[in-house]
Scaffold this active site. Structure first.
Site, mmCIF file in Angstrom:
data_model
loop_
_atom_site.group_PDB
_atom_site.id
_atom_site.type_symbol
_atom_site.label_atom_id
_atom_site.label_comp_id
_atom_site.label_asym_id
_atom_site.label_seq_id
_atom_site.Cartn_x
_atom_site.Cartn_y
_atom_site.Cartn_z
ATOM 1 C CE LYS A 1 6.922 -1.626 43.943
ATOM 2 N NZ LYS A 1 8.398 -1.800 44.014
ATOM 3 N NE ARG B 1 7.635 -1.027 37.474
ATOM 4 C CZ ARG B 1 7.410 -2.114 38.220
ATOM 5 N NH1 ARG B 1 6.209 -2.535 38.480
ATOM 6 N NH2 ARG B 1 8.430 -2.783 38.728
ATOM 7 N NE ARG C 1 12.132 -9.973 43.939
ATOM 8 C CZ ARG C 1 11.626 -8.837 43.439
ATOM 9 N NH1 ARG C 1 10.767 -8.116 44.151
ATOM 10 N NH2 ARG C 1 11.998 -8.418 42.249
ATOM 11 N NE ARG D 1 10.505 -11.238 39.355
ATOM 12 C CZ ARG D 1 10.132 -10.027 39.737
ATOM 13 N NH1 ARG D 1 9.441 -9.874 40.877
ATOM 14 N NH2 ARG D 1 10.405 -8.979 39.013
ATOM 15 N NE ARG E 1 13.190 -5.457 38.032
ATOM 16 C CZ ARG E 1 13.540 -6.640 38.538
ATOM 17 N NH1 ARG E 1 14.293 -7.461 37.854
ATOM 18 N NH2 ARG E 1 13.127 -6.972 39.724
HETATM 19 P P1 ADP Z 1 9.714 -5.620 41.095
HETATM 20 O O1 ADP Z 1 9.003 -6.346 42.203
HETATM 21 O O2 ADP Z 1 11.144 -6.002 40.978
HETATM 22 O O3 ADP Z 1 9.517 -4.143 41.178
HETATM 23 P P2 ADP Z 1 7.563 -6.352 39.286
HETATM 24 O O4 ADP Z 1 7.225 -7.748 39.584
HETATM 25 O O5 ADP Z 1 6.667 -5.293 39.807
HETATM 26 O O6 ADP Z 1 9.081 -6.088 39.709
HETATM 27 O O7 ADP Z 1 7.672 -6.149 37.721
HETATM 28 C C1 ADP Z 1 8.463 -7.007 36.917
HETATM 29 C C2 ADP Z 1 8.512 -6.463 35.500
HETATM 30 O O8 ADP Z 1 7.188 -6.444 34.935
HETATM 31 C C3 ADP Z 1 9.005 -5.029 35.360
HETATM 32 O O9 ADP Z 1 10.417 -4.931 35.323
HETATM 33 C C4 ADP Z 1 8.358 -4.621 34.027
HETATM 34 O O10 ADP Z 1 9.054 -5.167 32.918
HETATM 35 C C5 ADP Z 1 7.008 -5.305 34.113
HETATM 36 N N1 ADP Z 1 6.011 -4.406 34.741
HETATM 37 C C6 ADP Z 1 5.384 -4.586 35.941
HETATM 38 N N2 ADP Z 1 4.545 -3.570 36.199
HETATM 39 C C7 ADP Z 1 4.627 -2.721 35.137
HETATM 40 C C8 ADP Z 1 4.017 -1.471 34.819
HETATM 41 N N3 ADP Z 1 3.139 -0.875 35.659
HETATM 42 N N4 ADP Z 1 4.336 -0.889 33.637
HETATM 43 C C9 ADP Z 1 5.221 -1.465 32.780
HETATM 44 N N5 ADP Z 1 5.825 -2.630 33.026
HETATM 45 C C10 ADP Z 1 5.553 -3.254 34.192
HETATM 46 P P1 ADP Z 2 9.130 -5.003 45.678
HETATM 47 O O1 ADP Z 2 7.764 -5.618 45.481
HETATM 48 O O2 ADP Z 2 9.057 -3.570 46.076
HETATM 49 O O3 ADP Z 2 10.028 -5.237 44.511
HETATM 50 P P2 ADP Z 2 9.523 -7.200 47.577
HETATM 51 O O4 ADP Z 2 8.368 -7.150 48.505
HETATM 52 O O5 ADP Z 2 9.512 -8.231 46.520
HETATM 53 O O6 ADP Z 2 9.790 -5.736 46.929
HETATM 54 O O7 ADP Z 2 10.827 -7.344 48.468
HETATM 55 C C1 ADP Z 2 12.130 -7.485 47.892
HETATM 56 C C2 ADP Z 2 12.948 -8.478 48.740
HETATM 57 O O8 ADP Z 2 13.249 -7.878 49.994
HETATM 58 C C3 ADP Z 2 12.234 -9.780 49.060
HETATM 59 O O9 ADP Z 2 13.177 -10.820 49.030
HETATM 60 C C4 ADP Z 2 11.680 -9.573 50.471
HETATM 61 O O10 ADP Z 2 11.605 -10.793 51.199
HETATM 62 C C5 ADP Z 2 12.711 -8.631 51.080
HETATM 63 N N1 ADP Z 2 12.141 -7.643 52.019
HETATM 64 C C6 ADP Z 2 10.946 -7.008 51.911
HETATM 65 N N2 ADP Z 2 10.776 -6.125 52.927
HETATM 66 C C7 ADP Z 2 11.907 -6.188 53.689
HETATM 67 C C8 ADP Z 2 12.346 -5.523 54.890
HETATM 68 N N3 ADP Z 2 11.583 -4.597 55.499
HETATM 69 N N4 ADP Z 2 13.544 -5.854 55.377
HETATM 70 C C9 ADP Z 2 14.323 -6.797 54.763
HETATM 71 N N5 ADP Z 2 13.970 -7.453 53.650
HETATM 72 C C10 ADP Z 2 12.771 -7.155 53.101
#
Ligand code: ADP
Ligand code: ADP
Ligand code: ZN
Length: 220
Positions: free
Chosen positions: A15, A90, A129, A162, A173
């Site tokens: 995303k 979420r 990541r 992170r 998660r």
């Molecule tokens: P990821 O990219 O792995 O999906 P995020 O960066 O979006 O993780 O979120 C990291 C953490 O921040 C989540 O595991 C949660 O604890 C918190 N968080 C982010 N967005 C939300 C949301 N919309 N509602 C509740 N907690 C959130």
């Molecule tokens: P989210 O925000 O949904 O948690 P991220 O954009 O942070 O996901 O992506 C998670 C990891 O996967 C990052 O290390 C990113 O560089 C990698 N990634 C994202 N899109 C792709 C793809 N299409 N193919 C392979 N790796 C990807």
């Protein structure tokens, strides 16, 4: 004309990566709830202190805190003509709050893009990541390596892993996603807003599919 998009998908679906590219192409801000929380953590605000324990466990931060934080961000002038929301909503109550907030302003979402990947793909992506401390851009040691190890291609900032990037937090998660976030797929399908995107393609191919869907939804 505005363009208001939500990106839905499990942690690691891509995303953030896609939202950055799409926001650039459309000229609207990328609003990521996780990034907003991490800014609070860095600054040591009260909200950051409250959120930290939830984030490090891989649990969701309570709805009222999260909704207030995102609502404030969406009320800033740069979001007036649109936004790409990533990581919010979420939960169903968050989605309902977003609906209300937009309705009050006389606007609505144009589309919800569900980036679909299998759990094992998400886990492999999360495991490699690296995130930029300065601009929040993400890289992957194997799938999307930075030109220079440890350095952000975009801003030159330091890359770090992170504190919630542990295998245990990842599994937690994904479980939280299945329980609390995946019901939003049906929620937005019933609203006629859902577009499904195959997230297991290259970053470029996912972006092309997403761009095509958004052009239809936002009429550009
Ligand atoms: P990821 O990219 O792995 O999906 P995020 O960066 O979006 O993780 O979120 C990291 C953490 O921040 C989540 O595991 C949660 O604890 C918190 N968080 C982010 N967005 C939300 C949301 N919309 N509602 C509740 N907690 C959130
Ligand atoms: P989210 O925000 O949904 O948690 P991220 O954009 O942070 O996901 O992506 C998670 C990891 O996967 C990052 O290390 C990113 O560089 C990698 N990634 C994202 N899109 C792709 C793809 N299409 N193919 C392979 N790796 C990807
Ligand atoms: Zn950077």
């Amino acid at each position: 004309m505005g363009c208001r998009i939500v990106l839905l998908g499990m942690p690691g679906a891509g995303k953030g990566t896609q939202a950055d590219l799409l926001a650039q192409a459309l000229g609207v801000p990328h609003v990521a709830s996780g990034d907003l929380f991490r800014e609070h953590l860095e600054k040591g605000t009260e909200l950051g202190r409250l959120a930290r324990s939830y984030i490090d466990r891989g649990d969701l931060v309570p709805d009222e805190v999260t909704i207030g934080m995102v609502a404030e961000r969406l009320s800033r002038p740069d979001c007036a003509s649109g936004f790409i929301l990533d990581g919010f909503p979420r939960t169903v109550p968050q989605a309902e709050a977003l609906d209300r907030l937009l309705r009050e302003r006389g606007v609505a979402l144009d589309a919800v893009a569900y980036i679909r990947v299998r759990e094992e793909v998400a886990l492999a992506r999360l495991a490699g990541r690296w995130t930029c401390r300065q601009c929040g851009a993400v890289f992957h040691t194997l799938f999307n390596p930075p030109r220079q190890a440890g350095v952000c291609d975009i801003c030159g900032g330091e890359l770090y892993q992170r504190s919630d990037e542990t295998e245990e937090a990842h599994r937690r998660r994904l479980k939280v996603y299945q329980e609390q976030t995946s019901p939003l797929i049906d929620y937005y399908r019933r609203a006629g807003l859902l577009v499904e995107i195959d997230g297991e393609q290259s970053i470029e191919d996912v972006q092309a599919d997403l761009r095509a869907a958004v052009e239809v939804a936002c009429g550009r």
